[in-house]
Design a protein around this motif. Structure first.
Motif, PDB file in Angstrom:
ATOM      1  N   ALA A  70       5.458  12.661   2.078  1.00 61.44           N
ATOM      2  CA  ALA A  70       5.803  11.337   2.590  1.00 61.44           C
ATOM      3  C   ALA A  70       4.998  10.997   3.843  1.00 61.44           C
ATOM      4  N   GLU A  71       4.731  12.009   4.672  1.00 54.12           N
ATOM      5  CA  GLU A  71       3.925  11.778   5.872  1.00 54.12           C
ATOM      6  C   GLU A  71       2.501  11.390   5.513  1.00 54.12           C
ATOM      7  N   LEU A  72       1.942  12.043   4.492  1.00 55.11           N
ATOM      8  CA  LEU A  72       0.570  11.726   4.086  1.00 55.11           C
ATOM      9  C   LEU A  72       0.478  10.328   3.493  1.00 55.11           C
ATOM     10  N   GLU A  73       1.489   9.940   2.715  1.00 54.12           N
ATOM     11  CA  GLU A  73       1.479   8.599   2.130  1.00 54.12           C
ATOM     12  C   GLU A  73       1.440   7.540   3.229  1.00 54.12           C
ATOM     13  N   LEU A  74       2.303   7.715   4.241  1.00 50.44           N
ATOM     14  CA  LEU A  74       2.321   6.762   5.356  1.00 50.44           C
ATOM     15  C   LEU A  74       1.034   6.853   6.164  1.00 50.44           C
TER      16      LEU A  74
ATOM     17  N   ASP B  57       8.785  -3.803  11.702  1.00 49.81           N
ATOM     18  CA  ASP B  57       9.333  -2.550  11.182  1.00 49.81           C
ATOM     19  C   ASP B  57       8.611  -2.060   9.927  1.00 49.81           C
ATOM     20  N   GLY B  58       7.446  -2.650   9.626  1.00 48.60           N
ATOM     21  CA  GLY B  58       6.665  -2.224   8.472  1.00 48.60           C
ATOM     22  C   GLY B  58       5.726  -1.082   8.817  1.00 48.60           C
ATOM     23  N   PRO B  59       4.974  -0.576   7.833  1.00 52.32           N
ATOM     24  CA  PRO B  59       4.051   0.540   8.078  1.00 52.32           C
ATOM     25  C   PRO B  59       3.021   0.260   9.163  1.00 52.32           C
ATOM     26  N   PHE B  60       2.468  -0.959   9.193  1.00 48.32           N
ATOM     27  CA  PHE B  60       1.468  -1.258  10.213  1.00 48.32           C
ATOM     28  C   PHE B  60       2.107  -1.400  11.590  1.00 48.32           C
TER      29      PHE B  60
ATOM     30  N   LEU C 100      -1.935   7.586   5.169  1.00 53.85           N
ATOM     31  CA  LEU C 100      -3.039   6.930   4.470  1.00 53.85           C
ATOM     32  C   LEU C 100      -2.959   5.408   4.604  1.00 53.85           C
ATOM     33  N   VAL C 101      -1.749   4.872   4.620  1.00 49.38           N
ATOM     34  CA  VAL C 101      -1.602   3.438   4.870  1.00 49.38           C
ATOM     35  C   VAL C 101      -2.067   3.114   6.291  1.00 49.38           C
ATOM     36  N   HIS C 102      -1.694   3.964   7.247  1.00 50.11           N
ATOM     37  CA  HIS C 102      -2.166   3.795   8.629  1.00 50.11           C
ATOM     38  C   HIS C 102      -3.685   3.911   8.698  1.00 50.11           C
ATOM     39  N   ASP C 103      -4.236   4.831   7.917  1.00 47.82           N
ATOM     40  CA  ASP C 103      -5.692   5.026   7.919  1.00 47.82           C
ATOM     41  C   ASP C 103      -6.411   3.748   7.488  1.00 47.82           C
ATOM     42  N   PHE C 104      -5.832   3.032   6.528  1.00 47.24           N
ATOM     43  CA  PHE C 104      -6.463   1.787   6.085  1.00 47.24           C
ATOM     44  C   PHE C 104      -6.540   0.800   7.252  1.00 47.24           C
ATOM     45  N   ALA C 105      -5.418   0.644   7.956  1.00 44.85           N
ATOM     46  CA  ALA C 105      -5.405  -0.275   9.101  1.00 44.85           C
ATOM     47  C   ALA C 105      -6.366   0.194  10.188  1.00 44.85           C
ATOM     48  N   ALA C 106      -6.440   1.505  10.402  1.00 45.71           N
ATOM     49  CA  ALA C 106      -7.320   2.038  11.439  1.00 45.71           C
ATOM     50  C   ALA C 106      -8.786   1.791  11.096  1.00 45.71           C
ATOM     51  N   LEU C 107      -9.148   2.017   9.842  1.00 50.33           N
ATOM     52  CA  LEU C 107     -10.529   1.758   9.419  1.00 50.33           C
ATOM     53  C   LEU C 107     -10.882   0.285   9.598  1.00 50.33           C
ATOM     54  N   ALA C 108      -9.938  -0.588   9.239  1.00 46.48           N
ATOM     55  CA  ALA C 108     -10.180  -2.022   9.395  1.00 46.48           C
ATOM     56  C   ALA C 108     -10.308  -2.387  10.871  1.00 46.48           C
ATOM     57  N   ALA C 109      -9.479  -1.767  11.730  1.00 48.60           N
ATOM     58  CA  ALA C 109      -9.509  -2.079  13.160  1.00 48.60           C
ATOM     59  C   ALA C 109     -10.821  -1.645  13.798  1.00 48.60           C
ATOM     60  N   VAL C 110     -11.289  -0.465  13.457  1.00 46.55           N
ATOM     61  CA  VAL C 110     -12.565   0.016  14.014  1.00 46.55           C
ATOM     62  C   VAL C 110     -13.704  -0.900  13.578  1.00 46.55           C
ATOM     63  N   SER C 111     -13.705  -1.299  12.308  1.00 46.42           N
ATOM     64  CA  SER C 111     -14.744  -2.197  11.823  1.00 46.42           C
ATOM     65  C   SER C 111     -14.647  -3.553  12.506  1.00 46.42           C
TER      66      SER C 111
ATOM     67  N   LEU D 107       0.824  -1.210   0.000  1.00 47.17           N
ATOM     68  CA  LEU D 107       0.000   0.000   0.000  1.00 47.17           C
ATOM     69  C   LEU D 107       0.859   1.261   0.000  1.00 47.17           C
ATOM     70  N   LEU D 108       1.981   1.218   0.679  1.00 47.98           N
ATOM     71  CA  LEU D 108       2.864   2.386   0.723  1.00 47.98           C
ATOM     72  C   LEU D 108       3.451   2.666  -0.658  1.00 47.98           C
ATOM     73  N   ARG D 109       3.792   1.621  -1.400  1.00 53.58           N
ATOM     74  CA  ARG D 109       4.289   1.820  -2.772  1.00 53.58           C
ATOM     75  C   ARG D 109       3.186   2.384  -3.657  1.00 53.58           C
ATOM     76  N   VAL D 110       1.972   1.872  -3.479  1.00 55.17           N
ATOM     77  CA  VAL D 110       0.839   2.388  -4.257  1.00 55.17           C
ATOM     78  C   VAL D 110       0.625   3.870  -3.967  1.00 55.17           C
ATOM     79  N   MET D 111       0.668   4.248  -2.690  1.00 53.40           N
ATOM     80  CA  MET D 111       0.479   5.647  -2.334  1.00 53.40           C
ATOM     81  C   MET D 111       1.603   6.525  -2.892  1.00 53.40           C
ATOM     82  N   GLY D 112       2.817   5.987  -2.956  1.00 48.64           N
ATOM     83  CA  GLY D 112       3.915   6.740  -3.547  1.00 48.64           C
ATOM     84  C   GLY D 112       3.652   7.051  -5.007  1.00 48.64           C
ATOM     85  N   ARG D 113       3.191   6.065  -5.772  1.00 42.17           N
ATOM     86  CA  ARG D 113       2.878   6.287  -7.191  1.00 42.17           C
ATOM     87  C   ARG D 113       1.671   7.207  -7.340  1.00 42.17           C
TER      88      ARG D 113
END
Length: 238
Positions: free
Chosen positions: A176-180, A214-217, A182-193, A88-94
Motif C-alpha cells: 500500500a505504501e508503494l502504491e501511494l 485529503d487526496g493523494p496529492f 508511485l502516485v506521489h512520484d507522478f506529481a513529483a516528476l511533474a513538479a520538477v519538470s 491513479l491510486l486505484r490504477v496502482m491498486g489494480r
C-alpha cells in the motif's frame, strides 16, 4: 443424473484452456521451469495433444504472454471522473493486484523470460507501455503532449514497472505504501519538470487545482511541508 462422459472441447476452446493453464503455471514459477508435460497434466490431456494445438513451448508461452499483456494493459483503463490522484491510486491498486498474483509471469513479460530476443515478446511489452502512456495522457486530457510532458509520463510508466519488479524480490516494502508513493512520484516528476517549463507549470497548476486536501496529492504536500527544513541547504530537522 450425469453420465460421467467428458465433453469434447472445440479447437479454440482447447487452445484457450491451454493458455489459461500455462499462464497459471507461469504465474507461480518461472516459465523456464515449467515443462510441456506439466502443462499437459494440468490440462488433463496428453503431451502430443498439446503439440497439436501449439507447435512448441515458445508459441504457447507467447500466447500466454499475449493474454497477460492484454490484461495488464486494461488495468490502466479508469473512468475519468474525480481527482486524478484518486484515479491513479486505484490504477496502482489494480496494477499491484496483478503483479502480486502473477509475479513470475509479470517478471517474464517485462524481462523477456525464455523469449529474450523475440520480436513478438518485445512488441507485446511495448504495447503494454504504450497503452499505459496513452491512458495517463487521456486522464490528463492531453491529446498532443509537449516533449516534457511526454517524458514525465513515460518516465513514470517505467518507474512503476521497475518498482514492481524490485518489489517482487522479497516484497520488503508494504504494498500500500508503494502504491501511494508511485502516485506521489507522478506529481513529483511533474513538479520538477514544471520548474523548468512554463507549459508544464500550467499542466501542474490545472492538475492540483482539482485535487482535494485529503487526496493523494494533498498528502504529498503535507509530507513535503514537514520536510521543509531539509529542503534548505545547511538546515536539518530537529
Amino acid at each position: 443424473m450425469t453420465t460421467g462422459v467428458r465433453r469434447r472441447m472445440g479447437v479454440e476452446e482447447r487452445r484457450q484452456q491451454l493458455i489459461g493453464v500455462a499462464l497459471e503455471l507461469f504465474s507461480h514459477r518461472s516459465p523456464d521451469d515449467v515443462s510441456i508435460d506439466e502443462i499437459a497434466a494440468a490440462a488433463g490431456i496428453s503431451r502430443p495433444l498439446v503439440y497439436h494445438y501449439f507447435p512448441g513451448k515458445q508459441s504457447l508461452y507467447e500466447a500466454a504472454l499475449r493474454r497477460a499483456a492484454d490484461e495488464l494493459s486494461a488495468l490502466f483503463d479508469e473512468p475519468h471522473d474525480g481527482p486524478l490522484g484518486a484515479r491513479l491510486l486505484r490504477v496502482m491498486g489494480r496494477f499491484f493486484d496483478f503483479v502480486d498474483e502473477h509475479g513470475p509471469g509479470f517478471s517474464a513479460l517485462m524481462r523477456g523470460g525464455p523469449a529474450v530476443g523475440s520480436s513478438t515478446t518485445h512488441a507485446m511489452i511495448d504495447e503494454v507501455r504504450q497503452a499505459a502512456y496513452e491512458q495517463i495522457l487521456a486522464h490528463l486530457g492531453v491529446a498532443d503532449p509537449s516533449p516534457r510532458l511526454a517524458l514525465v509520463v513515460r518516465s513514470w510508466v517505467s518507474l512503476a514497472e521497475s518498482t514492481a519488479l524490485i518489489w517482487l524480490d522479497g516484497r520488503r516494502v508494504p504494498r500500500a505504501e508503494l502504491e501511494l508513493q508511485l502516485v506521489h512520484d507522478f506529481a513529483a516528476l511533474a513538479a520538477v519538470s514544471a520548474a523548468y517549463d512554463e507549459e508544464m507549470a500550467g499542466v501542474l497548476a490545472g492538475l492540483l487545482s482539482q485535487e482535494p486536501a485529503d487526496g493523494p496529492f494533498g498528502d504529498l504536500v503535507g509530507r513535503l511541508v514537514r520536510l521543509g527544513p531539509l529542503m534548505v541547504p545547511g538546515q536539518r530537522l530537529r
